[in-house]
Scaffold this active site. Structure first.
Site, mmCIF file in Angstrom:
data_model
loop_
_atom_site.group_PDB
_atom_site.id
_atom_site.type_symbol
_atom_site.label_atom_id
_atom_site.label_comp_id
_atom_site.label_asym_id
_atom_site.label_seq_id
_atom_site.Cartn_x
_atom_site.Cartn_y
_atom_site.Cartn_z
ATOM 1 N N GLU A 92 47.508 106.062 35.191
ATOM 2 C CA GLU A 92 46.412 106.422 36.076
ATOM 3 C C GLU A 92 46.510 107.876 36.480
ATOM 4 O O GLU A 92 47.599 108.383 36.753
ATOM 5 C CB GLU A 92 46.430 105.538 37.314
ATOM 6 N N CYS A 112 45.791 114.790 40.308
ATOM 7 C CA CYS A 112 47.046 114.151 40.708
ATOM 8 C C CYS A 112 47.596 113.432 39.474
ATOM 9 O O CYS A 112 47.011 112.452 39.008
ATOM 10 C CB CYS A 112 46.746 113.168 41.838
ATOM 11 N N CYS A 119 57.949 103.146 38.618
ATOM 12 C CA CYS A 119 58.921 104.005 39.288
ATOM 13 C C CYS A 119 60.121 103.154 39.672
ATOM 14 O O CYS A 119 59.972 102.009 40.104
ATOM 15 C CB CYS A 119 58.316 104.625 40.549
ATOM 16 N N CYS A 123 60.241 102.116 46.626
ATOM 17 C CA CYS A 123 59.811 102.237 48.032
ATOM 18 C C CYS A 123 58.942 101.031 48.382
ATOM 19 O O CYS A 123 58.040 100.664 47.625
ATOM 20 C CB CYS A 123 59.053 103.540 48.240
ATOM 21 N N CYS A 126 54.986 101.215 48.511
ATOM 22 C CA CYS A 126 54.298 101.919 47.429
ATOM 23 C C CYS A 126 54.019 100.967 46.269
ATOM 24 O O CYS A 126 54.922 100.300 45.767
ATOM 25 C CB CYS A 126 55.173 103.075 46.956
ATOM 26 N N CYS A 342 47.236 107.692 47.603
ATOM 27 C CA CYS A 342 48.685 107.684 47.423
ATOM 28 C C CYS A 342 49.253 106.286 47.472
ATOM 29 O O CYS A 342 48.911 105.492 48.332
ATOM 30 C CB CYS A 342 49.356 108.442 48.549
HETATM 31 N N1 SAH Z 1 57.609 109.790 43.809
HETATM 32 C C1 SAH Z 1 57.142 110.937 44.500
HETATM 33 C C2 SAH Z 1 55.734 111.310 44.142
HETATM 34 C C3 SAH Z 1 54.742 110.194 44.014
HETATM 35 S S1 SAH Z 1 54.376 109.298 45.485
HETATM 36 C C4 SAH Z 1 57.298 110.744 46.000
HETATM 37 O O1 SAH Z 1 57.579 109.630 46.424
HETATM 38 O O2 SAH Z 1 57.197 111.740 46.709
HETATM 39 C C5 SAH Z 1 53.332 110.467 46.313
HETATM 40 C C6 SAH Z 1 53.215 110.265 47.812
HETATM 41 O O3 SAH Z 1 52.537 109.056 48.115
HETATM 42 C C7 SAH Z 1 54.545 110.206 48.532
HETATM 43 O O4 SAH Z 1 54.579 111.004 49.671
HETATM 44 C C8 SAH Z 1 54.614 108.743 48.908
HETATM 45 O O5 SAH Z 1 55.421 108.552 49.998
HETATM 46 C C9 SAH Z 1 53.182 108.437 49.210
HETATM 47 N N2 SAH Z 1 52.883 107.011 49.262
HETATM 48 C C10 SAH Z 1 53.463 106.002 48.585
HETATM 49 N N3 SAH Z 1 52.922 104.812 48.926
HETATM 50 C C11 SAH Z 1 51.966 105.068 49.841
HETATM 51 C C12 SAH Z 1 51.028 104.263 50.547
HETATM 52 N N4 SAH Z 1 50.963 102.943 50.377
HETATM 53 N N5 SAH Z 1 50.177 104.887 51.388
HETATM 54 C C13 SAH Z 1 50.222 106.223 51.551
HETATM 55 N N6 SAH Z 1 51.071 107.025 50.920
HETATM 56 C C14 SAH Z 1 51.943 106.467 50.064
HETATM 57 FE FE1 SF4 Z 2 58.372 106.036 43.410
HETATM 58 FE FE2 SF4 Z 2 56.379 105.310 45.008
HETATM 59 FE FE3 SF4 Z 2 58.761 105.832 46.057
HETATM 60 FE FE4 SF4 Z 2 57.273 107.864 45.065
HETATM 61 S S1 SF4 Z 2 56.777 106.552 46.842
HETATM 62 S S2 SF4 Z 2 59.472 107.464 44.734
HETATM 63 S S3 SF4 Z 2 56.261 106.787 43.355
HETATM 64 S S4 SF4 Z 2 58.290 104.152 44.617
#
Ligand code: SAH
Ligand code: SF4
Length: 351
Positions: A92, A112, A119, A123, A126, A342
């Site tokens: 995506e 983006c 990944c 997290c 996410c 995000c």
């Molecule tokens: N892996 C990297 C980049 C991709 S995630 C990282 O984690 O920084 C990009 C951003 O989206 C990060 O700041 C992450 O914390 C945020 N993000 C992830 N899940 C989210 C969610 N459900 N709502 C809002 N932001 C989120």
């Molecule tokens: Fe990976 Fe999502 Fe955590 Fe970024 S926020 S490191 S994409 S699991």
């Protein structure tokens, strides 16, 4: 097989001269690649037919992405595409536009990009983290995402102004391919976007941040912090491992010192988890005197049970940081109704 989008201009020249062609042929490949978006080697019309045949015989290809699904937000500013890469892998990629009527000044078109399929960092809030890790993307596959949107924008008389590595995956866990993509995309004889118009977002792989600081690149860095202490952070980022929040802040300082580029700390605000006034105060203390910038991201709903805090709580959190002298912005969320925001990107559920 070598994708021509993988080769840096110097490598392209070497390839051309190794094939006993004059050096200038390299630019006759590079220019169309980044400005005309050919799909096949036979589209490189400036090259003699014999050279095109030779390239094909030697296993060179032009990898492009194929659009399989498109969702556009109601206001038309956010476009999420499901793209099939050259080998059919779905990823995506999102375009976020900021029309000048909304931001004043020049309109922005930010792409983006994803750096991995899935990944491994897991997290808990996410969507990408929840789908697990599938594979790293190659530099040319990262470039293909940008090229696809560049072509689409060109047809509207627009162009890509900014790039953020904030799609699926952890860019610094795929370090070499991510940096190669940055070099291809910023090279004046490549895509030619300004280094300062690129931001890499990382969950905080410290060795990667320190390496990035030594690359002689002027790209922006965002570190996803999400919590002011290790106990809470480890709940949200289970793979945070040995890195403490202090380590992350120190790494951000080193990056700033070496590159002169301000580091942003991203903080996903989750109702009842990391959004209380006490936690805001703890965060303010942690960041005090750093001149650091915090980007608060009220979380977007994913499959988990997490909710975004009320607008009132978000503003209160922001106010506490602000009063403590911490620079702070609340991310204006775009595209959440089309799951393009995000943390909502995953390719096992289409749409
Ligand atoms: N892996 C990297 C980049 C991709 S995630 C990282 O984690 O920084 C990009 C951003 O989206 C990060 O700041 C992450 O914390 C945020 N993000 C992830 N899940 C989210 C969610 N459900 N709502 C809002 N932001 C989120
Ligand atoms: Fe990976 Fe999502 Fe955590 Fe970024 S926020 S490191 S994409 S699991």
């Amino acid at each position: 097989m070598t994708d021509l989008y993988r080769l840096l201009p110097e490598e392209m020249e070497k390839m051309v001269t190794d094939m006993n062609h004059p050096r200038y042929r390299a630019d006759q490949i590079l220019y169309p690649l980044y400005y005309k978006f050919p799909k096949n080697i036979s589209d490189l019309k400036q090259l003699p037919i014999a050279m095109r045949d030779q390239l094909i015989a030697d296993g060179y290809t032009i990898g492009s992405a194929v659009e399989v699904h498109r969702v556009v937000s109601e206001d038309g500013d956010t476009t999420k595409l499901l793209l099939n890469l050259a080998d059919g892998t779905p990823v995506e990629t999102v375009l976020i536009q900021y029309p000048s009527s909304k931001i004043g000044g020049h309109p922005r078109s930010t792409i983006c990009v994803s750096t991995q399929v899935g990944c491994a960092m897991g997290c808990i809030f996410c969507a990408t983290g929840q789908m697990g890790f599938e594979r790293n993307l190659k530099a040319e596959e990262i470039v293909a995402q940008v090229i696809h949107f560049a072509n689409l924008l060109m047809q509207r008389g627009q162009h890509v102004t900014n790039l953020v590595f904030m799609g699926m995956g952890e860019p610094l866990a795929n370090y070499d391919e991510t940096i190669r993509a940055v070099r291809l995309l910023t090279h004046p004889r490549g895509f030619g976007i300004g280094q300062r118009n690129i931001t890499i977002s990382t969950i905080g792989i410290i060795s990667g941040i320190d390496r990035l600081a030594e690359e002689d690149l002027q790209i922006g860095l965002a570190i996803s912090l999400h919590a002011p202490n290790d106990m809470l952070r480890k709940r949200l980022v289970p793979t945070a491992g040995p890195h403490s929040v202090e380590d992350l802040i120190a790494a951000g300082k080193r990056y700033f010192k070496r590159t002169g580029r301000r580091v942003t700390f991203e903080y996903a605000l989750i109702e009842g988890v990391n959004d209380s006034a006490e936690i805001a105060k703890e965060l303010a203390l942690l960041l005090d005197g750093n001149g650091s910038h915090v980007n608060l991201i009220p979380i977007n709903p994913t499959a988990g049970n997490f909710q975004r805090p009320s607008r009132r709580n978000v503003l209160e959190f922001e106010r506490i940081l602000y009063n403590a002298g911490v620079n702070c912005t609340v991310r204006v969320e775009k595209g959440s109704e089309i799951s393009a925001a995000c943390g909502q990107l995953r390719t096992d559920i289409v749409g």
